[in-house]
Design an enzyme around this catalytic site. Structure first.
Site, PDB file in Angstrom:
ATOM      1  N   GLU A   1     -19.288 -17.455   9.868  1.00 48.40           N
ATOM      2  CA  GLU A   1     -17.910 -16.906  10.229  1.00 48.40           C
ATOM      3  C   GLU A   1     -16.993 -17.005   9.173  1.00 48.40           C
ATOM      4  OE1 GLU A   1     -16.878 -19.060  14.003  1.00 48.40           O
ATOM      5  OE2 GLU A   1     -17.555 -20.884  13.379  1.00 48.40           O
TER       6      GLU A   1
ATOM      7  N   ARG B   1     -19.765 -23.018  24.101  1.00 51.25           N
ATOM      8  CA  ARG B   1     -18.780 -23.394  23.156  1.00 51.25           C
ATOM      9  C   ARG B   1     -18.557 -24.778  23.801  1.00 51.25           C
ATOM     10  NH1 ARG B   1     -17.221 -17.645  23.484  1.00 51.25           N
ATOM     11  NH2 ARG B   1     -16.595 -16.929  21.140  1.00 51.25           N
TER      12      ARG B   1
ATOM     13  N   ASN C   1     -15.764 -13.008  15.193  1.00 49.85           N
ATOM     14  CA  ASN C   1     -14.082 -13.070  15.445  1.00 49.85           C
ATOM     15  C   ASN C   1     -13.390 -13.713  14.324  1.00 49.85           C
ATOM     16  OD1 ASN C   1     -15.257 -12.491  18.163  1.00 49.85           O
ATOM     17  ND2 ASN C   1     -15.211 -14.476  18.871  1.00 49.85           N
ATOM     18  N   ASP C   2     -14.000 -14.988  13.971  1.00 45.58           N
ATOM     19  CA  ASP C   2     -13.300 -15.657  12.583  1.00 45.58           C
ATOM     20  C   ASP C   2     -13.764 -14.849  11.631  1.00 45.58           C
ATOM     21  OD1 ASP C   2     -11.736 -17.727  13.718  1.00 45.58           O
ATOM     22  OD2 ASP C   2     -13.587 -18.829  14.452  1.00 45.58           O
TER      23      ASP C   2
ATOM     24  N   CYS D   1     -22.878 -13.749  17.675  1.00 47.71           N
ATOM     25  CA  CYS D   1     -22.298 -14.302  18.865  1.00 47.71           C
ATOM     26  C   CYS D   1     -20.987 -13.979  19.014  1.00 47.71           C
ATOM     27  CB  CYS D   1     -22.535 -15.711  18.988  1.00 47.71           C
ATOM     28  SG  CYS D   1     -21.832 -16.830  17.724  1.00 47.71           S
TER      29      CYS D   1
ATOM     30  N   ARG E   1     -23.366 -25.289  20.480  1.00 41.99           N
ATOM     31  CA  ARG E   1     -22.434 -25.144  19.167  1.00 41.99           C
ATOM     32  C   ARG E   1     -21.697 -26.589  19.365  1.00 41.99           C
ATOM     33  NH1 ARG E   1     -17.778 -21.036  17.970  1.00 41.99           N
ATOM     34  NH2 ARG E   1     -16.755 -22.009  19.520  1.00 41.99           N
TER      35      ARG E   1
ATOM     36  N   ARG F   1      -6.234 -13.945  14.047  1.00 43.79           N
ATOM     37  CA  ARG F   1      -6.515 -13.360  15.272  1.00 43.79           C
ATOM     38  C   ARG F   1      -5.778 -13.836  16.591  1.00 43.79           C
ATOM     39  NH1 ARG F   1     -12.310 -17.052  16.533  1.00 43.79           N
ATOM     40  NH2 ARG F   1     -12.127 -16.662  18.736  1.00 43.79           N
TER      41      ARG F   1
ATOM     42  N   HIS G   1      -9.025 -17.204  22.544  1.00 50.49           N
ATOM     43  CA  HIS G   1     -10.279 -17.759  23.581  1.00 50.49           C
ATOM     44  C   HIS G   1      -9.742 -17.450  24.963  1.00 50.49           C
ATOM     45  CE1 HIS G   1     -11.409 -19.501  19.418  1.00 50.49           C
ATOM     46  NE2 HIS G   1     -12.649 -19.409  20.143  1.00 50.49           N
TER      47      HIS G   1
HETATM   48  C1  PEP Z   1     -16.614 -16.479  16.323  1.00 48.40           C
HETATM   49  O1  PEP Z   1     -15.522 -16.674  15.748  1.00 48.40           O
HETATM   50  O2  PEP Z   1     -16.730 -15.142  16.572  1.00 48.40           O
HETATM   51  C2  PEP Z   1     -16.963 -17.294  17.492  1.00 48.40           C
HETATM   52  C3  PEP Z   1     -17.966 -16.610  18.376  1.00 48.40           C
HETATM   53  O3  PEP Z   1     -16.383 -18.337  17.705  1.00 48.40           O
HETATM   54  P1  PEP Z   1     -15.039 -18.405  18.367  1.00 48.40           P
HETATM   55  O4  PEP Z   1     -14.667 -17.246  18.750  1.00 48.40           O
HETATM   56  O5  PEP Z   1     -15.043 -19.841  19.349  1.00 48.40           O
HETATM   57  O6  PEP Z   1     -13.980 -19.301  17.377  1.00 48.40           O
HETATM   58 MG    MG Z   2     -15.253 -18.884  15.345  1.00 48.81          MG
END
Ligand code: PEP
Ligand code: MG
Length: 550
Positions: free
Chosen positions: A429, A295, A452-453, A500, A331, A463, A188
C-alpha cells in the site's frame, strides 16, 4: 418535503425515521428522578423489548447462519434474565433515585469489569457480552446517543461526522443508513458503511436540528440524496425502487454456492473484509470463500484500554472457528491517521497519514505488537489463520518482524503453550513496497494490495480530505500499472497477489484485474455476489487480448 444532496458511499435505498446524533450527548447522564418505581417499570419494559429483539435475532441467525452461530443471541437473553444483573439495575434506581440509563450503564460497566478479572477464559469472554446487552437496553431506553430511537426501531442516523471508533460501536441491527455533513468517501467510516451494506451519504448539507429528528426520511444511495418528510408520490416511487432492488439482490442469491471461475476456467479467490467478529454473519450469508482482510485495529478502537492477549485470542479463535477451515487473513493493528485510540497516547503529528502508524507503531512499541502476535499464533491452532502486516516499505522491516516472530515462537514453546504456524503476508500500500515487490515477494507467503492507501500515497492526495475527492482517482494509470507490477513480481516468486482495498469491489475493473492475473479479491461482504457474477461472465483470454496483455 426537503431534499439534501450528499456523496453516496454505498448504494441502495433506506426508508425510516431520522435520528439526529449529537456528539455532546454521547455519555449517559446521571439524572435524579422522583418516582423510582415508575423508572423501574420503564427499565422492565425496555428489557422486555430487548429480549424480543434478541429472540428475533436468534431466529434470523438460526435460518441464515446456523445454530452454532445463533447461540450467542440465546446467551444474551439468558444474561439479560440474570437475577444479579437485574437486581443491581433496580437497586441503583431505587437507592440512588436515578434514571434507568445510568443504572444500566453502571451495572454493565461493573459486571464487565468483574467478568474480565476472572481466571476462567470462558467467563472472561463474557465481559464483552454483558457490555453488549447493556448497550442494547440503553438503545431501547434511548439513553445512548448513537442515534438509536427510544423505540428500538431501526433508524437513519444523521450526524455531523462519525469517527471510525463511533461507527464501529453502532448497534448494526438498529441502523438503516447514515448520513453525515462531513467526511470523505475514502474514510474508514465510509468503508464501514460498505461492510454493513447499508446506504450511506457523506458531505450532506443537512441541518442537524431537533426539527428533523423523528421525521420520516428516505436515503437514496444511488443518487446521493436524502428526502426529509417525503410527499406521497416520492414515498411511493422510492418504495417501488426499493422493491426492485430487493428483487435484484434475490436474483444474485442464486449465485451462492457457485465457484468463482471464469468461462475459460480461471479460478479466483473471493474473500470478505471485516472489522469485527459481528460481521461474520454477513460473510457467511454472502458466501465468501474466506476473510481477506480482518482490520484488527477495530478491536482496539472499540475499547478504552489495550485489549489483552486473552481477549484478542478469543476473538481471533472465534473468527477462525466460525470460518471452519476457510482462510482468515488477520491484519496486525493499523492504528494511525483517522483511526485514533486515545490510550495509545500518541504525540500529535503534523501529518498523521505519513506519521507513526501501523507497523511503525508495532516496531517501536514491541510490547503492543508481541501481545497481538502471541494471540494470533495461539488462535491459529484453531483454524486457517494468516497474518498480514500493513504499511510495509522495506525488506529491513520484514527482517525485524521476523526476529520478533521468532521470539514469540520461542516464548510460546518454552511456556508449553499450543500454537499454530500461520502463513505470513504483507499489504502493498506504499509506492516503496511496489518498487521493492520483487525483493519482498521472496520473504513472504502472499501480497494483498491496499489500493486505498496506495492511491493516496501514489497520487499525493489525502484520502481524508473531502475537497480532494474529485482528484482521488484509484483508476489512475499509475495505480493500475503498480498493481500489474506487483502481480508479476508475486508470480515470479511463486506467491499469490490479491487486492483488499475498495478497488477490489469495483465491478468496472473486475475483468481488467482478471486479465492482469490478480489471484484474489477481498471486499465488503455485500459486494461478493455482484463480483462473482462478473467473474462467471468473463473470458480472461479475450480480456487479455482486449487489454493488450497477452
Ligand atoms: C488500503 O489501504 O487499501 C486498505 C485496505 O487498508 P485501510 O483502508 O484500512 O487503510
Ligand atoms: Mg491501508
Amino acid at each position: 418535503m426537503e431534499v439534501y444532496q450528499g456523496k453516496s458511499v454505498f448504494g441502495g435505498i433506506a426508508i425510516g425515521r431520522i435520528s439526529v446524533h449529537k456528539k455532546d450527548e454521547q455519555q449517559v447522564k446521571r439524572v435524579r428522578i422522583e418516582d423510582s418505581e415508575q423508572e423501574i417499570l420503564r427499565y422492565r419494559q425496555a428489557k422486555q423489548t430487548a429480549m424480543e429483539q434478541l429472540q428475533g435475532l436468534y431466529q434470523k441467525a438460526l435460518k441464515e447462519v446456523g445454530e452454532a452461530n445463533a447461540a450467542i443471541f440465546e446467551i444474551h437473553q439468558m444474561m439479560l434474565e440474570d437475577d444479579d444483573y437485574n437486581e443491581s439495575v433496580e437497586n441503583i434506581i431505587r437507592m440512588q433515585q436515578v434514571n434507568a440509563e445510568y443504572a444500566v450503564a453502571s451495572t454493565g460497566d461493573n459486571f464487565a469489569q468483574m467478568f474480565s478479572a476472572m481466571d476462567d477464559d470462558y467467563m472472561r469472554a463474557r465481559s464483552a457480552d454483558v457490555k453488549d446487552i447493556s448497550e442494547r437496553v440503553l438503545s431501547v431506553l434511548g439513553g445512548r446517543a448513537t442515534g438509536i430511537a427510544a423505540s428500538g426501531e431501526p433508524v437513519i442516523i444523521v450526524a455531523d461526522d462519525l469517527a471510525p471508533s463511533e461507527t464501529v460501536q453502532l448497534n448494526k441491527d438498529l441502523v438503516l443508513s447514515f448520513v453525515t455533513v462531513h467526511g470523505s468517501v475514502n474514510s474508514h467510516t465510509a468503508i464501514l458503511a460498505r461492510t454493513m451494506s447499508i446506504p450511506a451519504l457523506i458531505g450532506t448539507a443537512i441541518p442537524l436540528t431537533d426539527d428533523i429528528d423523528g421525521k420520516v426520511g428516505i436515503v437514496d444511495g444511488k443518487n446521493g440524496c436524502i428526502y426529509v418528510d417525503p410527499d406521497e408520490d416520492t414515498l411511493g416511487r422510492m418504495q417501488q425502487l426499493k422493491l426492485e432492488e430487493q428483487e435484484k439482490k434475490e436474483l444474485l442469491q442464486t449465485l451462492k454456492g457457485r465457484e468463482n471461475i471464469t468461462i475459460d476456467g480461471k479460478k479466483i479467490m473471493l474473500y470478505a473484509n471485516i472489522g469485527n467478529s459481528k460481521d461474520l454473519a454477513a460473510v457467511l450469508q454472502n458466501d465468501a470463500g474466506g476473510i481477506g482482510l480482518f482490520r484488527s485495529e477495530f478491536i482496539y478502537l472499540e475499547r478504552d484500554t489495550f485489549p489483552t492477549e486473552e481477549e484478542q485470542f478469543q476473538i481471533y479463535r472465534t473468527v477462525a472457528e466460525t470460518m471452519a477451515g476457510k482462510p482468515v487473513i488477520i491484519r496486525t493493528l493499523d492504528i494511525g491517521a483517522d483511526k485514533k485510540c486515545d490510550y495509545f497516547e500518541m504525540e500529535p503529528e503534523e501529518n498523521p497519514a505519513m506519521g507513526c502508524r501501523a507497523i511503525r507503531i508495532c516496531l517501536t512499541r514491541p510490547e503492543i505488537f508481541k501481545t497481538q502476535l502471541r494471540a494470533l499464533f495461539r488462535a491459529s491452532a484453531f483454524g486457517n489463520i494468516s497474518i498480514m502486516y500493513p504499511m510495509i516499505i522495506s525488506v529491513d522491516e520484514l527482517r525485524k518482524i521476523k526476529t520478533i516472530v521468532a521470539e514469540i515462537r520461542q516464548e510460546l514453546t518454552e511456556q508449553g503453550v499450543t500454537f499454530g504456524e500461520p502463513k505470513q503476508g504483507i499489504m502493498i500500500e506504499t509506492p516503496a513496497a511496489v518498487m521493492m515487490s520483487e525483493e519482498l515477494a521472496k520473504e513472504v507467503d502472499f501480497f494483498s494490495i491496499g489500493t486505498n492507501d496506495l492511491t493516496q500515497y501514489t497520487l499525493a492526495i489525502d484520502r481524508q480530505n473531502p475537497k480532494l475527492d474529485a482528484f482521488y482517482d484509484p483508476h489512475h494509470p499509475a495505480v493500475l500499472r503498480m498493481i500489474q507490477m506487483v502481480v508479476e513480481n508475486a508470480h515470479k516468486a511463486g506467491i499469490w497477489a490479491g487486492i483488499c482495498g475498495e478497488l477490489g469491489a469495483d465491478t468496472t475493473l473486475t475483468r481488467r484485474f482478471l486479465a492482469m492475473g490478480v489471484d484474489e479479491l477481498s471486499m465488503s461482504p455485500g459486494s461478493i455476489l455482484p463480483v462473482r457474477k462478473i467473474i462467471l461472465e468473463t473470458d480472461v483470454t479475450k480480456e487479455r487480448e482486449n487489454n493488450n496483455l497477452c
